[in-house]
Write a protein that holds these residues in place. Structure first.
Motif, PDB file in Angstrom:
ATOM      1  N   ILE A 194       0.842  -1.205   0.000  1.00 29.55           N
ATOM      2  CA  ILE A 194       0.000   0.000   0.000  1.00 29.55           C
ATOM      3  C   ILE A 194       0.873   1.250   0.000  1.00 29.55           C
ATOM      4  O   ILE A 194       0.630   2.198  -0.760  1.00 29.55           O
ATOM      5  CB  ILE A 194      -0.920  -0.001   1.246  1.00 29.55           C
ATOM      6  N   LEU A 195       1.937   1.238   0.832  1.00 36.50           N
ATOM      7  CA  LEU A 195       2.779   2.439   0.900  1.00 36.50           C
ATOM      8  C   LEU A 195       3.533   2.653  -0.401  1.00 36.50           C
ATOM      9  O   LEU A 195       3.745   3.793  -0.810  1.00 36.50           O
ATOM     10  CB  LEU A 195       3.736   2.336   2.075  1.00 36.50           C
ATOM     11  N   MET A 196       3.957   1.542  -1.038  1.00 33.89           N
ATOM     12  CA  MET A 196       4.636   1.718  -2.317  1.00 33.89           C
ATOM     13  C   MET A 196       3.728   2.401  -3.327  1.00 33.89           C
ATOM     14  O   MET A 196       4.138   3.298  -4.057  1.00 33.89           O
ATOM     15  CB  MET A 196       5.094   0.370  -2.869  1.00 33.89           C
ATOM     16  N   PHE A 197       2.433   1.988  -3.340  1.00 32.79           N
ATOM     17  CA  PHE A 197       1.512   2.633  -4.282  1.00 32.79           C
ATOM     18  C   PHE A 197       1.190   4.051  -3.864  1.00 32.79           C
ATOM     19  O   PHE A 197       0.981   4.920  -4.718  1.00 32.79           O
ATOM     20  CB  PHE A 197       0.233   1.797  -4.407  1.00 32.79           C
ATOM     21  N   SER A 198       1.172   4.306  -2.550  1.00 31.51           N
ATOM     22  CA  SER A 198       0.882   5.672  -2.119  1.00 31.51           C
ATOM     23  C   SER A 198       1.994   6.615  -2.562  1.00 31.51           C
ATOM     24  O   SER A 198       1.778   7.819  -2.667  1.00 31.51           O
ATOM     25  CB  SER A 198       0.692   5.723  -0.610  1.00 31.51           C
ATOM     26  N   GLY A 199       3.183   6.054  -2.851  1.00 30.15           N
ATOM     27  CA  GLY A 199       4.239   6.891  -3.406  1.00 30.15           C
ATOM     28  C   GLY A 199       3.867   7.449  -4.771  1.00 30.15           C
ATOM     29  O   GLY A 199       4.332   8.511  -5.161  1.00 30.15           O
ATOM     30  N   ILE A 200       3.012   6.705  -5.507  1.00 26.22           N
ATOM     31  CA  ILE A 200       2.589   7.194  -6.827  1.00 26.22           C
ATOM     32  C   ILE A 200       1.439   8.172  -6.688  1.00 26.22           C
ATOM     33  O   ILE A 200       1.417   9.227  -7.319  1.00 26.22           O
ATOM     34  CB  ILE A 200       2.154   6.008  -7.719  1.00 26.22           C
ATOM     35  N   PHE A 201       0.455   7.818  -5.830  1.00 27.75           N
ATOM     36  CA  PHE A 201      -0.799   8.574  -5.844  1.00 27.75           C
ATOM     37  C   PHE A 201      -0.828   9.722  -4.843  1.00 27.75           C
ATOM     38  O   PHE A 201      -1.645  10.615  -4.954  1.00 27.75           O
ATOM     39  CB  PHE A 201      -1.969   7.624  -5.574  1.00 27.75           C
ATOM     40  N   GLY A 206      15.451  11.633   1.292  1.00 21.45           N
ATOM     41  CA  GLY A 206      15.518  11.754  -0.160  1.00 21.45           C
ATOM     42  C   GLY A 206      14.134  12.002  -0.710  1.00 21.45           C
ATOM     43  O   GLY A 206      13.209  12.302   0.051  1.00 21.45           O
ATOM     44  N   ILE A 207      13.977  11.860  -2.029  1.00 16.43           N
ATOM     45  CA  ILE A 207      12.682  12.187  -2.602  1.00 16.43           C
ATOM     46  C   ILE A 207      11.707  11.024  -2.519  1.00 16.43           C
ATOM     47  O   ILE A 207      10.514  11.202  -2.630  1.00 16.43           O
ATOM     48  CB  ILE A 207      12.822  12.638  -4.073  1.00 16.43           C
ATOM     49  N   ASN A 208      12.201   9.791  -2.316  1.00 14.40           N
ATOM     50  CA  ASN A 208      11.304   8.633  -2.350  1.00 14.40           C
ATOM     51  C   ASN A 208      10.749   8.325  -0.968  1.00 14.40           C
ATOM     52  O   ASN A 208      10.914   7.220  -0.447  1.00 14.40           O
ATOM     53  CB  ASN A 208      12.023   7.412  -2.891  1.00 14.40           C
ATOM     54  N   ALA A 209      10.044   9.296  -0.365  1.00 13.52           N
ATOM     55  CA  ALA A 209       9.624   9.149   1.033  1.00 13.52           C
ATOM     56  C   ALA A 209       8.799   7.896   1.255  1.00 13.52           C
ATOM     57  O   ALA A 209       9.044   7.137   2.196  1.00 13.52           O
ATOM     58  CB  ALA A 209       8.844  10.380   1.449  1.00 13.52           C
ATOM     59  N   ALA A 210       7.825   7.624   0.379  1.00 10.80           N
ATOM     60  CA  ALA A 210       6.920   6.504   0.624  1.00 10.80           C
ATOM     61  C   ALA A 210       7.660   5.175   0.576  1.00 10.80           C
ATOM     62  O   ALA A 210       7.357   4.258   1.336  1.00 10.80           O
ATOM     63  CB  ALA A 210       5.805   6.514  -0.405  1.00 10.80           C
ATOM     64  N   GLU A 211       8.674   5.086  -0.308  1.00  4.90           N
ATOM     65  CA  GLU A 211       9.382   3.817  -0.454  1.00  4.90           C
ATOM     66  C   GLU A 211      10.158   3.453   0.805  1.00  4.90           C
ATOM     67  O   GLU A 211      10.251   2.279   1.159  1.00  4.90           O
ATOM     68  CB  GLU A 211      10.321   3.879  -1.654  1.00  4.90           C
ATOM     69  N   TYR A 212      10.696   4.466   1.497  1.00  6.92           N
ATOM     70  CA  TYR A 212      11.432   4.145   2.733  1.00  6.92           C
ATOM     71  C   TYR A 212      10.504   3.483   3.737  1.00  6.92           C
ATOM     72  O   TYR A 212      10.860   2.480   4.362  1.00  6.92           O
ATOM     73  CB  TYR A 212      12.040   5.405   3.347  1.00  6.92           C
ATOM     74  N   PHE A 213       9.295   4.065   3.877  1.00  8.01           N
ATOM     75  CA  PHE A 213       8.339   3.460   4.816  1.00  8.01           C
ATOM     76  C   PHE A 213       7.956   2.060   4.349  1.00  8.01           C
ATOM     77  O   PHE A 213       7.842   1.136   5.164  1.00  8.01           O
ATOM     78  CB  PHE A 213       7.099   4.335   4.929  1.00  8.01           C
ATOM     79  N   ALA A 214       7.759   1.906   3.034  1.00  8.13           N
ATOM     80  CA  ALA A 214       7.387   0.590   2.511  1.00  8.13           C
ATOM     81  C   ALA A 214       8.457  -0.435   2.864  1.00  8.13           C
ATOM     82  O   ALA A 214       8.151  -1.536   3.336  1.00  8.13           O
ATOM     83  CB  ALA A 214       7.203   0.663   1.004  1.00  8.13           C
ATOM     84  N   LEU A 215       9.747  -0.054   2.698  1.00 11.86           N
ATOM     85  CA  LEU A 215      10.826  -0.995   3.012  1.00 11.86           C
ATOM     86  C   LEU A 215      10.816  -1.333   4.495  1.00 11.86           C
ATOM     87  O   LEU A 215      11.055  -2.488   4.885  1.00 11.86           O
ATOM     88  CB  LEU A 215      12.165  -0.393   2.604  1.00 11.86           C
ATOM     89  N   ILE A 216      10.517  -0.337   5.351  1.00  7.86           N
ATOM     90  CA  ILE A 216      10.473  -0.627   6.783  1.00  7.86           C
ATOM     91  C   ILE A 216       9.351  -1.614   7.093  1.00  7.86           C
ATOM     92  O   ILE A 216       9.509  -2.509   7.923  1.00  7.86           O
ATOM     93  CB  ILE A 216      10.341   0.682   7.583  1.00  7.86           C
TER      94      ILE A 216
END
Lengths: 458, 104
Positions: free
Chosen positions: A13-20, A92-102
């Motif tokens: 979900i967080l990875m997709f929230s990085g897009i939307f 960095g700019i990929n904020a949502a991805e960091y949370f997704a990885l966590i």
């Protein structure tokens, strides 16, 4: 099972929230709410409420110990999000991805706290490690971060190879990956393949928890990684790998003679010695904390060494106390402009709340009574005394704890007794209250450790 | 099929494992080091499949494990290549000796 499935879903979900979702605040809120949900669902499972019923063919076993550990790890992650979510989005700019990885790492932690098969151990450890390689290198413009990531990857994949060879040999000897099979045959007869395999698995796990002869990657990686992620790596992830190690050798040393205990005892002594002695010579607080995490890993190794009820309680308390204190100190450290000891000079005058809470966290790490760190160390040492052999190790550990007071108190000394103007980033009142709350938790749990430990039995 | 004894296959896989380890320790080129890691992982695959085929042919545990190893190795290689490309952008070289930001 709740936690494993939900954390993977939340990661997606967080990875997709990085897009939307474009607003960083919204992403932070989604992540924090998701972690709170994960914690709630895991607590519900502790009470016997299962969202998913999956037949795992006995490859995963959900014990009270594992579920309690999950709850502690998720609450520590939640606290980590609350105090430093803003710093995560600033890496960095990929904020949502960091949370997704966590969240994916949380999934791995939930797997290693409940594995019952070497296959799941391997998968869990890899699900923890691979996102960490990315998080370490997430500060893409920073050379140190890139290099730390490369070093971590080379060391990590090397130890994965060793672990796989070990599992292959155990499989050759026993025809199965099941833990029951391993525990029943650890004492029965001598089998060269089995013993060599187990030793290799032990070595690779010691690599991952940065125990002494295999600790060389730790200071560089912890120093190079962005400070927020160092905080996460040094606390929650390390504790997760420790739980895997404790579960792997659960109760199986008892009665097996001295062979295994002696190996663990030597590793523990070396870890304590190297961690503490090297930490003294550090000039940067971040590097000092990296070495201190090696030293604390030495104490957590007592949980593998003694294998009794005391050590299970001890490792739970140690995880909680160490995570609370270290997350707090790193949260303050991120706000500092200068990471050296001199950078802390006079912090008590410019930011009294930050200085006071840091003092409590440092006292807890050093194991001063009335903090949770004291009881954590007490349980660990008591378990070693109770196990009845290698008393020298207990005495040595107490001496090392005394050495550790020196470098923890250096920070307190520069905050309170040296003149200077410690520069910090602007700090919000909410942040101060959160730190004060964490410090209060450290003291309250230090007086009533049973508030947590009761869940191990009821 | 079983005219080749198990020890021969174990010898090959052990040799591959140590060739990989030697490569990891001596080579300074990041791509070669990545290849060495892959060699280590694949030598273990041979081990699993050989144990399964020769010692316990009635169950497929070992073959399934090697499938998982292949998957994980692919994921690791993807991450490693990303790291190497990132380092190449800043250093303009893929020699690990050039990545010495943290030596003191």
């Amino acid at each position: 099972m709740n936690a494993i499935i939900l954390s993977a879903i939340l990661g997606v979900i967080l990875m997709f929230s990085g897009i939307f979702v474009t607003s960083k605040t919204a992403i932070r809120n989604i992540a924090t709410a998701g972690m709170a949900l994960l914690l709630l669902v895991n607590i519900a499972e502790q009470g016997g409420f299962h969202l998913f019923n999956v037949n795992t063919h006995n490859m995963l076993v959900f014990s009270k110990f594992g579920l309690l550990f999950n709850s502690i790890a998720f609450s520590a992650t939640l606290l980590f999000f609350l105090v430093s979510a803003k710093d995560i989005t600033n890496v960095g700019i990929n904020a949502a991805e960091y949370f997704a990885l966590i969240f994916f790492i949380s999934c791995g932690i939930a797997i290693v706290s409940s594995f019952n098969s070497l296959l799941l151990l391997f998968l869990g450890i890899e699900i923890i490690s691979i996102p960490l390689y990315i998080l370490t290198g997430s500060d893409k413009r920073n050379l140190k971060s890139n290099e730390a990531s490369l070093k971590y990857f080379l060391m990590g994949s090397f130890s994965t190879g060793i672990m796989l060879l070990g599992i292959a040999l155990v499989y050759g000897a026993k025809a199965s990956f099941s833990m029951e099979q391993m525990h029943s045959s650890i004492n029965a007869g001598r089998n060269a393949w089995f013993y060599a395999g187990l030793l290799l698995v032990l070595i690779s796990m010691l690599f991952k928890v940065s125990a002494a002869p295999f600790h060389f990657w730790t200071p560089d990686v912890y120093d190079g990684a962005p400070t927020v992620f160092t905080s996460f790596m040094a606390t929650i992830v390390k504790a997760g790998v420790f739980i895997a190690l404790v579960r792997l050798f659960d109760m199986s040393f008892v009665g097996s003679g001295y062979d295994w205990q002696l190996i663990i005892a030597i590793v523990t002594a070396a870890t304590l010695f190297i961690g503490n002695i090297t930490a003294i010579f550090q000039q940067s607080v971040k590097r000092m904390l990296a070495y201190s995490s090696i030293a604390q890993a030495g104490f957590m190794l007592f949980g593998v060494f003694s294998q009794n009820d005391f050590s299970r309680e001890g490792i739970i308390l140690y995880t909680l106390g160490y995570s609370l204190a270290t997350i707090g100190i790193f949260a303050v450290l991120i706000k500092m402009k200068d990471y050296t000891f001199e950078g802390f000079n006079g912090l008590a005058r410019t930011e009294p709340v930050l200085a006071a809470t840091t003092t409590i966290f440092l006292l807890s790490l050093a194991g001063i009574p009335l903090t949770i760190g004291f009881f954590a160390k007490y349980f660990m040492l008591a378990s070693a005394v109770k196990s009845g052999s290698h008393l020298w190790l207990v005495i040595f550990a107490i001496l090392c704890a005394a050495i550790s007071v020196y470098y923890y108190f250096r920070v307190i000394q520069s905050m309170y007794f040296k003149t200077g103007l410690a520069e910090t980033e602007p700090v919000t009142p909410v942040f101060r209250w959160l730190l004060a709350g964490m410090a209060a938790a450290v003291i309250i749990l230090g007086i009533f450790p049973n508030l947590v430990l009761q869940y191990l039995y009821f | 099929m079983s005219s080749i004894p198990l020890t021969h296959i174990l010898f090959v896989s052990t040799a591959l494992f140590f060739i990989g380890m030697y490569g990891l320790f001596t080579r300074r080129n990041m791509i070669t080091m990545l290849m060495s890691v892959e060699l280590i992982l694949n030598s273990v695959n041979i081990n699993f499949v050989a144990f399964n085929k020769y010692l316990y042919p009635d169950k497929l545990d070992g073959i399934f494990f090697s499938l998982f190893i292949i998957t994980i190795a692919a994921a690791e290689a993807a991450v490693a290549i990303a790291i190497i490309i990132n380092l190449y952008r800043s250093h303009h070289s893929i020699d690990v000796e050039d990545a010495t930001e943290m030596k003191y």
